[in-house]
Design a protein around this motif. Sequence first.
Motif, PDB file in Angstrom:
ATOM      1  N   SER A  11       0.849  -1.186   0.000  1.00 13.74           N
ATOM      2  CA  SER A  11       0.000   0.000   0.000  1.00 13.74           C
ATOM      3  C   SER A  11       0.884   1.236   0.000  1.00 13.74           C
ATOM      4  O   SER A  11       1.903   1.285   0.684  1.00 13.74           O
ATOM      5  CB  SER A  11      -0.885   0.025   1.246  1.00 13.74           C
ATOM      6  N   ILE A  12       0.492   2.229  -0.754  1.00 12.50           N
ATOM      7  CA  ILE A  12       1.221   3.485  -0.844  1.00 12.50           C
ATOM      8  C   ILE A  12       0.392   4.562  -0.151  1.00 12.50           C
ATOM      9  O   ILE A  12      -0.807   4.694  -0.418  1.00 12.50           O
ATOM     10  CB  ILE A  12       1.470   3.875  -2.314  1.00 12.50           C
ATOM     11  N   GLU A  16       3.866   9.431  -0.663  1.00 12.67           N
ATOM     12  CA  GLU A  16       4.833   8.429  -1.095  1.00 12.67           C
ATOM     13  C   GLU A  16       4.717   8.225  -2.606  1.00 12.67           C
ATOM     14  O   GLU A  16       3.690   8.530  -3.211  1.00 12.67           O
ATOM     15  CB  GLU A  16       4.599   7.085  -0.399  1.00 12.67           C
ATOM     16  N   ALA A  17       5.779   7.691  -3.182  1.00 13.20           N
ATOM     17  CA  ALA A  17       5.795   7.374  -4.609  1.00 13.20           C
ATOM     18  C   ALA A  17       6.539   6.066  -4.800  1.00 13.20           C
ATOM     19  O   ALA A  17       7.320   5.656  -3.948  1.00 13.20           O
ATOM     20  CB  ALA A  17       6.487   8.479  -5.397  1.00 13.20           C
ATOM     21  N   VAL A  18       6.302   5.410  -5.912  1.00 16.69           N
ATOM     22  CA  VAL A  18       7.005   4.185  -6.267  1.00 16.69           C
ATOM     23  C   VAL A  18       7.684   4.413  -7.600  1.00 16.69           C
ATOM     24  O   VAL A  18       7.094   4.960  -8.526  1.00 16.69           O
ATOM     25  CB  VAL A  18       6.033   2.992  -6.377  1.00 16.69           C
ATOM     26  N   LEU A  19       8.933   4.019  -7.687  1.00 19.11           N
ATOM     27  CA  LEU A  19       9.705   4.222  -8.907  1.00 19.11           C
ATOM     28  C   LEU A  19      10.142   2.872  -9.446  1.00 19.11           C
ATOM     29  O   LEU A  19      10.676   2.042  -8.713  1.00 19.11           O
ATOM     30  CB  LEU A  19      10.924   5.088  -8.608  1.00 19.11           C
ATOM     31  N   TRP A  20       9.905   2.643 -10.727  1.00 17.94           N
ATOM     32  CA  TRP A  20      10.281   1.395 -11.375  1.00 17.94           C
ATOM     33  C   TRP A  20      11.370   1.690 -12.393  1.00 17.94           C
ATOM     34  O   TRP A  20      11.324   2.691 -13.096  1.00 17.94           O
ATOM     35  CB  TRP A  20       9.083   0.771 -12.106  1.00 17.94           C
ATOM     36  N   GLU A  21      12.324   0.802 -12.489  1.00 19.59           N
ATOM     37  CA  GLU A  21      13.345   0.907 -13.530  1.00 19.59           C
ATOM     38  C   GLU A  21      12.706   0.556 -14.866  1.00 19.59           C
ATOM     39  O   GLU A  21      11.752  -0.230 -14.924  1.00 19.59           O
ATOM     40  CB  GLU A  21      14.501  -0.060 -13.255  1.00 19.59           C
ATOM     41  N   SER A  28       0.462  -1.263 -10.977  1.00 18.40           N
ATOM     42  CA  SER A  28       0.162  -0.124 -10.111  1.00 18.40           C
ATOM     43  C   SER A  28      -1.185   0.447 -10.487  1.00 18.40           C
ATOM     44  O   SER A  28      -1.662   0.265 -11.602  1.00 18.40           O
ATOM     45  CB  SER A  28       1.251   0.943 -10.225  1.00 18.40           C
ATOM     46  N   GLY A  29      -1.788   1.112  -9.543  1.00 13.26           N
ATOM     47  CA  GLY A  29      -3.076   1.729  -9.802  1.00 13.26           C
ATOM     48  C   GLY A  29      -3.510   2.552  -8.609  1.00 13.26           C
ATOM     49  O   GLY A  29      -2.913   2.490  -7.546  1.00 13.26           O
TER      50      GLY A  29
END
Length: 53
Positions: A11-12, A16-21, A28-29
């Motif tokens: 859970s975000i 917060e943020a999520v970074l993908w290479e 994600s959604g």
Amino acid sequence: MVTGENQKRISIKRGEAVLWEKGEWHTSGSETGIVIQSEELHPETFMERKKHD
């Protein structure tokens, strides 16, 4: 909510943020937030890195 290669859902929270290479498998959604995808975003210049287990 995001899911990485290990299929673990995380859970975000607000702020917060999520970074993908590039090329990294993920899902994600968001029901209430936003999702941004970019090949030219360099968040390391303005965000603190936090790792989830």
